[in-house]
Design an enzyme around this catalytic site. Structure first.
Site: not given
Ligand code: 5GP
Length: 172
Positions: A40, A96, A99, A149
């Site tokens: 990512g 990136d 979370d 996302v």
């Protein structure tokens, strides 16, 4: 799949330029090693690095988080370790998205024991309030809502990484 733009390519570019300037100032005269977590973070690393004006090295790690594709389990397996020794070096992990923070927290502990001179985190995206562990993230691009996302390196079952912007996936 339907999706809508959350952070545009222009917004990303402008913010990475600011972050790059900050990092350039903070690491002036130091030996900087950027570490990106595959897959990512590859796009953030590539674009952020172009805005950093101190000499630097790059290295990559690949990890996999057990569990389903849209939730972090916090159990991390290292698929590819660094090629470089980080002892005594100024390390900046480029991510990136943060979370739950479980992946990064694991990585941070894993790298800490190798004795870097400093260890900081830069992330393009952060979902505030969702962190299950205290995590000190020094450079944050954008705080975003807790939606899943895609784009700009982030995937949904392996796809959409090539979108030049960050989008919210809308279930049909
Ligand atoms: P964390 O451990 O902080 O929950 O997230 C670990 C990884 O889950 C991130 O590095 C990223 O690969 C993935 N992830 C977390 N949130 C999202 C999201 O909204 N979209 C995508 N595509 N991946 C995410």
């Amino acid at each position: 799949m339907k999706y809508r733009t959350l952070v545009s390519a222009e917004q990303i570019e402008a913010r990475l330029a600011e972050m790059g300037a900050e990092i350039t100032a903070d690491y002036a005269g130091q030996d900087l090693l950027l570490i990106a977590v595959l897959k990512g973070a590859f796009m953030t690393l590539a674009d952020l690095a172009r805005h950093i004006e101190v000499p630097l090295d790059m290295d990559f790690m690949a990890v996999s988080s057990y569990g389903d594709a849209t939730k972090s389990s916090g159990v991390v397996r290292i698929l590819k370790d660094l090629d470089t020794e980080i002892s005594g070096r100024h390390v900046l992990i480029v991510e990136d998205i943060v979370d739950s923070g479980l992946t990064l927290s694991y990585l941070r502990r894993n790298l800490e024991v190798r004795g870097p001179a400093s260890l900081e985190i830069a992330t393009l995206l952060l979902k505030p309030g969702l962190q299950k562990v205290p995590l000190d993230v020094k450079y944050i691009g954008f705080e975003i809502p807790p939606d899943f996302v895609i784009g700009y390196g982030l995937d949904y079952y392996g796809q959409y990484r090539n979108l030049p912007y960050v989008a919210v996936l809308e279930e049909e």
